[in-house]
Design an enzyme around this catalytic site. Structure first.
Site, PDB file in Angstrom:
ATOM      1  N   CYS A  65       7.888  -4.796   5.939  1.00 51.50           N
ATOM      2  CA  CYS A  65       8.362  -5.123   7.285  1.00 51.50           C
ATOM      3  C   CYS A  65       9.791  -5.660   7.303  1.00 51.50           C
ATOM      4  CB  CYS A  65       7.436  -6.145   7.938  1.00 51.50           C
ATOM      5  SG  CYS A  65       7.457  -7.743   7.126  1.00 51.50           S
ATOM      6  N   CYS A 135       2.865 -12.589   7.273  1.00 42.84           N
ATOM      7  CA  CYS A 135       3.852 -13.653   7.511  1.00 42.84           C
ATOM      8  C   CYS A 135       3.367 -14.975   6.928  1.00 42.84           C
ATOM      9  CB  CYS A 135       4.112 -13.802   9.003  1.00 42.84           C
ATOM     10  SG  CYS A 135       4.803 -12.312   9.769  1.00 42.84           S
TER      11      CYS A 135
END
Length: 173
Positions: A65, A135
């Site tokens: 990402c 994350c």
């Protein structure tokens, strides 16, 4: 296909009843309020001198990402507690929020205690959806990397301060 997915993600072109608006008539939020709070008001943004022997730096990234996270800890030599922490993150709102939460959680804690912080706890606190779990994984990895860096620096200092053992005495042992 990509355009339709992007419109759905942004809440455009929604069919059926409109999603409830956020307070004040603003557009609906797709992130949990804690993520929005940490994104809009990130805690502990900044950096320490990476050459400081009391600072540990963890730099991690997610190639899938493009998120990159640098988390630093400053350790009190006398107590062994993390006296301060900061971060710089290039990434989405969930990555920034995860970094911000991680720095808040590590402050004032012993190293062993900090190593027990898991990405699942960060994800649960921020109510991250499954697609954003990476994350919180980055935040956990950054904490571990910062501690590893600090421990490596501490080991080098101990080795430099140790008295050299004469070769003939070392051979006798």
């Amino acid at each position: 296909m990509l355009r339709v997915g992007a419109k759905r993600l942004l809440g455009l072109g929604h069919r059926g009843p409109a999603p409830p608006a956020a307070a004040g008539g603003a557009a609906a939020r797709w992130y949990h309020e804690r993520v929005v709070d940490h994104y809009n008001n990130p805690r502990n943004v900044g950096s320490f001198d990476k050459n400081d022997p009391t600072v540990g730096t963890g730099l991690v990234g997610a190639p899938a990402c493009g998120d990159v996270m640098k988390l630093q800890i400053k350790v009190d030599k006398e107590t062994g507690k993390i006296a301060d922490a900061c971060f710089k993150t290039f990434g989405c709102g969930s990555a920034i929020a995860s970094s911000s939460v991680a720095t808040e959680w590590v402050k004032g804690k012993q190293m062993e205690e900090v190593l027990s912080i898991k990405n699942t706890e960060i994800a649960k606190h921020l109510s991250l959806p499954p697609v954003k779990l990476h994350c919180s994984m980055l935040a956990e990895d950054a904490i571990k990397a910062a501690i590893k860096d600090y421990e490596a620096k501490k080991g080098k200092i101990v080795q430099q301060n140790a008295e050299p053992v004469p070769v003939e005495k070392a051979a006798d042992v």
